[in-house]
Design a protein around this motif. Structure first.
Motif, PDB file in Angstrom:
ATOM      1  N   ILE A  18       0.819  -1.341   0.117  1.00  0.00           N
ATOM      2  CA  ILE A  18      -0.007   0.087   0.018  1.00  0.00           C
ATOM      3  C   ILE A  18       0.893   1.106  -0.066  1.00  0.00           C
ATOM      4  CG2 ILE A  18      -1.664   1.409   1.407  1.00  0.00           C
ATOM      5  CD1 ILE A  18      -2.588  -1.347   2.424  1.00  0.00           C
ATOM      6  N   MET A  19       2.027   1.325   0.943  1.00  0.00           N
ATOM      7  CA  MET A  19       2.726   2.423   1.055  1.00  0.00           C
ATOM      8  C   MET A  19       3.325   2.738  -0.384  1.00  0.00           C
ATOM      9  SD  MET A  19       5.451   3.281   4.079  1.00  0.00           S
ATOM     10  CE  MET A  19       5.106   4.823   4.723  1.00  0.00           C
ATOM     11  N   VAL A  20       4.239   1.765  -0.937  1.00  0.00           N
ATOM     12  CA  VAL A  20       4.757   1.998  -2.168  1.00  0.00           C
ATOM     13  C   VAL A  20       3.885   2.315  -3.424  1.00  0.00           C
ATOM     14  CG1 VAL A  20       5.986   0.547  -3.907  1.00  0.00           C
ATOM     15  CG2 VAL A  20       6.589   0.442  -1.426  1.00  0.00           C
ATOM     16  N   ILE A  21       2.934   1.780  -3.339  1.00  0.00           N
ATOM     17  CA  ILE A  21       1.974   2.214  -4.536  1.00  0.00           C
ATOM     18  C   ILE A  21       1.506   3.698  -4.364  1.00  0.00           C
ATOM     19  CG2 ILE A  21      -0.544   1.570  -5.663  1.00  0.00           C
ATOM     20  CD1 ILE A  21       0.243  -1.252  -5.033  1.00  0.00           C
ATOM     21  N   VAL A  22       1.187   3.968  -3.157  1.00  0.00           N
ATOM     22  CA  VAL A  22       0.446   5.287  -3.008  1.00  0.00           C
ATOM     23  C   VAL A  22       1.507   6.193  -3.102  1.00  0.00           C
ATOM     24  CG1 VAL A  22      -0.800   6.815  -1.226  1.00  0.00           C
ATOM     25  CG2 VAL A  22      -1.283   4.373  -1.600  1.00  0.00           C
ATOM     26  N   PHE A  23       2.909   6.093  -2.555  1.00  0.00           N
ATOM     27  CA  PHE A  23       3.994   6.996  -2.745  1.00  0.00           C
ATOM     28  C   PHE A  23       4.208   6.996  -4.268  1.00  0.00           C
ATOM     29  CE2 PHE A  23       8.593   7.040  -3.681  1.00  0.00           C
ATOM     30  CZ  PHE A  23       8.752   8.126  -2.780  1.00  0.00           C
ATOM     31  N   LEU A  24       4.308   6.088  -5.034  1.00  0.00           N
ATOM     32  CA  LEU A  24       4.424   6.276  -6.397  1.00  0.00           C
ATOM     33  C   LEU A  24       3.399   7.028  -7.124  1.00  0.00           C
ATOM     34  CD1 LEU A  24       5.783   2.706  -7.216  1.00  0.00           C
ATOM     35  CD2 LEU A  24       7.257   4.853  -7.090  1.00  0.00           C
ATOM     36  N   MET A  56      -4.865   4.722   7.142  1.00  0.00           N
ATOM     37  CA  MET A  56      -4.834   6.053   6.971  1.00  0.00           C
ATOM     38  C   MET A  56      -3.525   6.875   7.059  1.00  0.00           C
ATOM     39  SD  MET A  56      -7.793   7.317   5.903  1.00  0.00           S
ATOM     40  CE  MET A  56      -7.180   8.775   5.778  1.00  0.00           C
ATOM     41  N   VAL A  57      -2.760   6.363   7.987  1.00  0.00           N
ATOM     42  CA  VAL A  57      -1.323   6.978   8.458  1.00  0.00           C
ATOM     43  C   VAL A  57      -0.436   6.400   7.335  1.00  0.00           C
ATOM     44  CG1 VAL A  57       0.448   6.577   9.913  1.00  0.00           C
ATOM     45  CG2 VAL A  57      -1.666   6.868  11.020  1.00  0.00           C
ATOM     46  N   THR A  59      -1.065   5.624   4.095  1.00  0.00           N
ATOM     47  CA  THR A  59      -1.668   6.286   3.059  1.00  0.00           C
ATOM     48  C   THR A  59      -1.109   7.831   2.996  1.00  0.00           C
ATOM     49  OG1 THR A  59      -3.949   6.663   3.399  1.00  0.00           O
ATOM     50  CG2 THR A  59      -2.982   4.728   2.175  1.00  0.00           C
ATOM     51  N   ILE A  60      -1.337   8.294   4.265  1.00  0.00           N
ATOM     52  CA  ILE A  60      -0.924   9.956   4.241  1.00  0.00           C
ATOM     53  C   ILE A  60       0.363  10.134   4.050  1.00  0.00           C
ATOM     54  CG2 ILE A  60      -0.950  11.663   5.948  1.00  0.00           C
ATOM     55  CD1 ILE A  60      -4.032  10.694   6.642  1.00  0.00           C
ATOM     56  N   ILE A  61       1.223   9.216   4.865  1.00  0.00           N
ATOM     57  CA  ILE A  61       2.720   9.372   4.839  1.00  0.00           C
ATOM     58  C   ILE A  61       3.153   9.093   3.582  1.00  0.00           C
ATOM     59  CG2 ILE A  61       4.927   8.307   5.763  1.00  0.00           C
ATOM     60  CD1 ILE A  61       3.543   7.947   8.456  1.00  0.00           C
ATOM     61  N   ALA A  62       2.746   8.060   2.799  1.00  0.00           N
ATOM     62  CA  ALA A  62       3.014   7.701   1.671  1.00  0.00           C
ATOM     63  C   ALA A  62       2.679   8.889   0.510  1.00  0.00           C
ATOM     64  CB  ALA A  62       2.516   6.471   1.044  1.00  0.00           C
ATOM     65  N   GLY A  63       1.607   9.277   0.690  1.00  0.00           N
ATOM     66  CA  GLY A  63       1.100  10.384  -0.200  1.00  0.00           C
ATOM     67  C   GLY A  63       1.977  11.791  -0.212  1.00  0.00           C
ATOM     68  N   LEU A  64       2.433  12.046   1.397  1.00  0.00           N
ATOM     69  CA  LEU A  64       2.995  13.419   1.497  1.00  0.00           C
ATOM     70  C   LEU A  64       4.574  12.976   1.286  1.00  0.00           C
ATOM     71  CD1 LEU A  64       2.760  16.120   2.724  1.00  0.00           C
ATOM     72  CD2 LEU A  64       3.709  15.009   4.846  1.00  0.00           C
ATOM     73  N   ILE A 146      -4.365  15.856   1.216  1.00  0.00           N
ATOM     74  CA  ILE A 146      -3.855  14.509   1.315  1.00  0.00           C
ATOM     75  C   ILE A 146      -4.854  13.642   2.096  1.00  0.00           C
ATOM     76  CG2 ILE A 146      -2.154  12.514   1.612  1.00  0.00           C
ATOM     77  CD1 ILE A 146      -0.299  14.691   0.272  1.00  0.00           C
ATOM     78  N   ALA A 147      -4.833  14.215   3.305  1.00  0.00           N
ATOM     79  CA  ALA A 147      -5.595  13.446   4.352  1.00  0.00           C
ATOM     80  C   ALA A 147      -7.106  13.552   3.950  1.00  0.00           C
ATOM     81  CB  ALA A 147      -5.598  14.096   5.654  1.00  0.00           C
ATOM     82  N   ILE A 148      -8.058  14.532   3.495  1.00  0.00           N
ATOM     83  CA  ILE A 148      -8.939  14.362   3.066  1.00  0.00           C
ATOM     84  C   ILE A 148      -9.247  13.387   1.933  1.00  0.00           C
ATOM     85  CG2 ILE A 148     -10.847  15.794   2.024  1.00  0.00           C
ATOM     86  CD1 ILE A 148      -9.947  18.051   3.767  1.00  0.00           C
TER      87      ILE A 148
END
Length: 170
Positions: A18-24, A56-57, A59-64, A146-148
């Motif tokens: 999840i983290m890698v995909i959202v980050f990319l 949520m945490v 995806t938010i960290i990865a997005g940021l 990003i959080a919203i």
């Protein structure tokens, strides 16, 4: 790919996937559908295999983090990069200029709203970097946007998972 296959993938690779995909995806790389994986992560959370707050945490960290990479690309090489891009793709020049003007005129509020608009949300860090928005302000307003955005997608998946869970378990 069916539901059980996706859920098995999440069980196997979990939060890291999840983290890698959202980050990319937040780096605006094509082929990384966070708009698909985030709702599925919400479904996964509804099954109790990971907490909703944890998803949520993550995806938010990865997005940021993905947004920071794109911001710094804009900050350090964005001007020349945009010039070359506009030379190569002259039809996109108005779109790029519009994004630059949008961020320049609306500042942090424009950044926040931009994070809530599909496609613009992953492109807006480049003009923000080129315009050298203050990093702390960029981070704060990006964080809220990003959080919203992520809450809507993960939350929808969680809700959907709660609706379909009785049918899946039989």
């Amino acid at each position: 790919m069916d539901y059980n296959t996706v859920m098995e993938y999440l069980r196997s690779y979990g939060a890291v996937a999840i983290m890698v995909i959202v980050f990319l995806e937040y780096m605006n790389l094509p082929g990384f559908p966070a708009g698909v994986i985030m709702p599925l992560a919400g479904v996964w959370a509804s099954h109790g295999e990971i907490g909703f707050f944890t998803v949520m945490v993550i995806t938010i960290i990865a997005g940021l983090a993905g947004s920071w990479v794109t911001y710094f690309l804009g900050y350090f090489i964005g001007g020349p990069l945009l010039e070359k891009w506009q030379e190569k793709f002259p039809k996109q020049k108005p779109v790029i200029e519009k994004a630059m003007n949008y961020v320049q005129q609306r500042g942090y509020w424009g950044l926040f709203v931009g994070k809530l608009i599909p496609m613009l949300r992953t492109l807006i860090p480049i003009p923000a970097g080129v315009l050298r928005m203050k990093f702390s302000g960029y981070t704060l307003y990006s964080l809220f946007g990003i959080a919203i955005w992520n809450f809507v997608y993960v939350g929808a998946g969680y809700y959907l998972g709660e609706l379909i869970l009785p049918y899946i378990r039989g």
